[in-house]
Design a protein around this motif. Structure first.
Motif, PDB file in Angstrom:
ATOM      1  N   LEU A   1       0.173  15.764  -8.459  1.00  0.00           N
ATOM      2  CA  LEU A   1      -0.791  14.701  -8.159  1.00  0.00           C
ATOM      3  C   LEU A   1      -0.123  13.366  -8.480  1.00  0.00           C
ATOM      4  O   LEU A   1       0.423  13.176  -9.570  1.00  0.00           O
ATOM      5  N   VAL A   2      -0.134  12.456  -7.520  1.00  0.00           N
ATOM      6  CA  VAL A   2       0.481  11.134  -7.689  1.00  0.00           C
ATOM      7  C   VAL A   2      -0.608  10.080  -7.819  1.00  0.00           C
ATOM      8  O   VAL A   2      -1.579  10.083  -7.052  1.00  0.00           O
ATOM      9  N   TYR A   3      -0.458   9.171  -8.793  1.00  0.00           N
ATOM     10  CA  TYR A   3      -1.450   8.115  -8.982  1.00  0.00           C
ATOM     11  C   TYR A   3      -0.791   6.886  -9.611  1.00  0.00           C
ATOM     12  O   TYR A   3       0.364   6.930 -10.064  1.00  0.00           O
TER      13      TYR A   3
ATOM     14  N   GLN B   1       8.781   3.951  -5.310  1.00  0.00           N
ATOM     15  CA  GLN B   1       9.488   4.902  -6.153  1.00  0.00           C
ATOM     16  C   GLN B   1       8.628   5.389  -7.316  1.00  0.00           C
ATOM     17  O   GLN B   1       7.834   4.635  -7.881  1.00  0.00           O
ATOM     18  N   VAL B   2       8.817   6.664  -7.662  1.00  0.00           N
ATOM     19  CA  VAL B   2       8.103   7.271  -8.783  1.00  0.00           C
ATOM     20  C   VAL B   2       8.764   6.835 -10.090  1.00  0.00           C
ATOM     21  O   VAL B   2       9.967   7.019 -10.279  1.00  0.00           O
TER      22      VAL B   2
ATOM     23  N   ILE C   1       2.393   1.146 -12.092  1.00  0.00           N
ATOM     24  CA  ILE C   1       3.554   1.998 -11.859  1.00  0.00           C
ATOM     25  C   ILE C   1       3.094   3.352 -11.304  1.00  0.00           C
ATOM     26  O   ILE C   1       1.964   3.780 -11.543  1.00  0.00           O
ATOM     27  N   ILE C   2       3.968   4.010 -10.565  1.00  0.00           N
ATOM     28  CA  ILE C   2       3.627   5.264  -9.895  1.00  0.00           C
ATOM     29  C   ILE C   2       3.988   6.443 -10.795  1.00  0.00           C
ATOM     30  O   ILE C   2       5.145   6.609 -11.202  1.00  0.00           O
ATOM     31  N   ILE C   3       2.978   7.258 -11.103  1.00  0.00           N
ATOM     32  CA  ILE C   3       3.150   8.456 -11.920  1.00  0.00           C
ATOM     33  C   ILE C   3       2.966   9.684 -11.043  1.00  0.00           C
ATOM     34  O   ILE C   3       2.031   9.749 -10.238  1.00  0.00           O
ATOM     35  N   ALA C   4       3.849  10.658 -11.185  1.00  0.00           N
ATOM     36  CA  ALA C   4       3.673  11.963 -10.543  1.00  0.00           C
ATOM     37  C   ALA C   4       3.436  12.978 -11.652  1.00  0.00           C
ATOM     38  O   ALA C   4       4.314  13.214 -12.484  1.00  0.00           O
ATOM     39  N   GLU C   5       2.245  13.537 -11.671  1.00  0.00           N
ATOM     40  CA  GLU C   5       1.926  14.543 -12.683  1.00  0.00           C
ATOM     41  C   GLU C   5       2.109  15.920 -12.055  1.00  0.00           C
ATOM     42  O   GLU C   5       1.572  16.195 -10.979  1.00  0.00           O
TER      43      GLU C   5
ATOM     44  N   ASN D   1       0.829  -1.198   0.000  1.00  0.00           N
ATOM     45  CA  ASN D   1       0.000   0.000   0.000  1.00  0.00           C
ATOM     46  C   ASN D   1       0.867   1.252   0.000  1.00  0.00           C
ATOM     47  O   ASN D   1       1.850   1.332   0.748  1.00  0.00           O
ATOM     48  N   ILE D   2       0.484   2.229  -0.822  1.00  0.00           N
ATOM     49  CA  ILE D   2       1.232   3.482  -0.901  1.00  0.00           C
ATOM     50  C   ILE D   2       0.276   4.639  -0.677  1.00  0.00           C
ATOM     51  O   ILE D   2      -0.782   4.706  -1.314  1.00  0.00           O
TER      52      ILE D   2
END
Length: 537
Positions: free
Chosen positions: A468-470, A509-510, A475-479, A448-449
């Protein structure tokens, strides 16, 4: 500000007297301190100041003009910009046992009309600035009242008492939630809920600070803006200056010279960026950093020269600026640390509309610095942590439920406890938020993140305006919406990605920082509406 001034201000508020509704409070202040400052506002260029006895008289005039003196339980919408008349209408409604329904003026007119009908309002009081947006067809069956035409100057009723016998546990106000994760819900608050929360905040800060005269800048249709920014300041026996437009904020700060402000994180962040931007323009940023280090070193040996060293910065806010009560969203601790270094204490709090709204708040900066949390629960509030980490709140400030939404009420309210949907922990009894239950990113490996953890670290970078992180396909995306000087600077953000990932386990990790050239969709309290911004799979 000297302790003598604080003691003098607070002695006049009668600490040991508790009020069960707002009518009792207004009546008491009008009787015991009739000539003291209650409210102020600008009428064109003129500053109008209203004392306690005048405020009471004008509330009475409004409630009679609206024919509220012999009815109870009527639902009345209030729509318009922050204004003194708005406040008069609100008090007139709730003091008589009727139900105020504040609605966000920034919403599309069709949505406003839907909320008016949904809340079963029979009347809608609309400010002159907005009344032409509505037709009789849009608000069919609802009596439309122009706020400007309500008589506030009739003196024939001033001998009446506002300490009326009403059911303090009955529905008194419906606040619509900001809807960052879905459709807005109408939160039902009673006089007991609201006054308990006001008294709880009052108990927390009594002896620690005095609001003196405060400038109210947050929208009144939100519980924090009204219940804390106006009603709690009023409870302190202090004058509330009503800022009717964000364009006037700077002028009002200069003119009114407030000592304490109630703000959401967006304002704190903007003030922070404004200070550094001005310092960089004048090529004084390096000198400011050095001065902060020197000042902090002197404080370690008991010498506090912050008001002298940073006088030019504090003058921008009127010169008396000392405290910020911050709520409505999470605030990065770096802002609290920076403002403390220049002589302004930012006290972070935690709340929800469903809790009227304050749940906990730091009473001192020392407390915040030690725990990095949102302080002790109010005296009227109990907090516990569920097995899954969710924060659950009980107490006299917990709402009656959601209006016309029994299923939602059953899910969120159980045996007098409100399930906040926030994740957190208690450290020595202090509430510390770790994330939002609905926002948790659950990966295929079961990890869980909390996206807020990553967002807070990314937002610290000077090139980041909004983030915004999703999760996208595991995979983790930071927009990121960058600051103007960093637009399209992918190289800078790739370095930021590596920095943020350093020391984090692989699953946290992003994978990519994606840049955008427009702001995120936000609600009117300037929170990012997560569900409207995350790309659909």
């Amino acid at each position: 500000m000297s302790q003598k001034i604080i003691d003098k201000m607070q002695a006049s508020c009668l600490k040991d007297v508790k009020y069960s509704n707002l009518g009792e409070l207004v009546e008491a202040y009008a009787t015991q301190r009739p000539d003291s400052h209650a409210f102020s506002y600008h009428l064109k260029k003129e500053l109008i100041k209203v004392d306690q006895k005048t405020f009471k008289r004008e509330v009475l005039s409004v409630l009679h003009d609206l024919n509220l003196d012999k009815v109870t339980g009527k639902h009345i919408a209030i729509i318009g910009e922050n204004s003194y008349r708005w406040v008069l209408c609100y008090f007139a409604i709730v003091i008589t046992g009727n139900v105020a329904v504040p609605i966000d003026k920034e919403l599309p007119t069709n949505e406003i009309a839907e909320l008016v009908k949904y809340a079963d309002c029979t009347e809608a009081i609309i400010s002159d600035s907005y009344i032409d947006l509505f037709t009789a067809e849009m608000l069919e069956g609802v009596t439309i009242v122009n706020m400007k035409n309500i008589d506030k100057d009739n003196v024939s009723y001033e001998g009446e008492s506002l300490a009326r016998k009403i059911d303090n546990d009955a529905l008194s106000c419906i606040f619509f939630t900001s809807g960052t994760s879905g459709k807005s819900k109408g939160v039902m608050l009673s006089q007991t809920n609201i006054v308990s929360d006001i008294e709880g905040v009052y108990d927390t800060f009594y002896g620690n600070m005095a609001f003196i005269d405060s400038v109210s800048v947050l929208p009144f249709n939100h519980a924090f803006g009204l219940n804390v920014g106006v009603l709690t300041v009023y409870r302190f026996g202090c004058g509330v200056h009503i800022c009717g437009s964000l364009k006037r904020v700077q002028k009002d700060l200069q003119e009114l010279k407030p000592q304490t402000l109630c703000l959401v994180p967006l304002f704190v962040e903007k003030f922070y960026k404004m200070i550094w931007s001005e310092a960089e323009k004048g090529k004084k940023d390096k000198g400011l950093k050095v001065l902060i280090k020197v000042s902090n070193a002197l404080r370690c040996i008991g010498i506090d020269l912050r008001r002298k060293f940073f006088k030019s910065i504090l003058e921008v806010f009127g010169g008396n600026f000392e405290n910020v009560i911050c709520g409505g969203a999470a605030l990065d601790s770096m802002y609290c640390e920076f403002f403390d270094s220049i002589g302004v204490t930012v006290l972070n709090g935690y709340g929800a509309t469903e809790c009227s709204p304050v749940i906990s708040v730091n009473a001192t900066y020392k407390e915040f610095k030690k725990y990095k949390g949102t302080g002790l629960p109010l005296s009227c509030t109990k907090v516990k942590i569920a097995d899954d980490g969710e924060i659950i709140v009980g107490g006299a400030n917990v709402a009656l439920g959601y209006y016309r939404l029994p299923e939602g009420s059953d899910n969120a309210f159980e045996d007098g406890w409100y399930h906040t949907g926030d994740l957190g922990e208690l450290r020595d009894g202090r509430v510390c938020i770790t994330g939002r239950k609905k926002n948790l990113i659950i990966l295929s490996n079961g990890e869980n993140i909390s996206p807020e953890e990553l967002e807070n670290d990314i937002a610290r970078d000077p090139g980041v305006n909004e983030v915004l992180v999703y999760d996208k396909n595991g995979i983790i995306i930071a927009e990121v919406f960058p600051e103007e000087a960093f637009m399209n600077n992918q190289e800078h953000f790739e370095e930021l990605r590596k920095k943020v990932n350093t020391g984090r386990p692989l699953y946290k990790q992003v994978a990519e920082i994606k840049l955008r050239d427009t702001e995120f969709i936000k609600n009117t309290t300037k929170k990012i509406v997560r569900y409207k911004n995350i790309p659909k799979e």
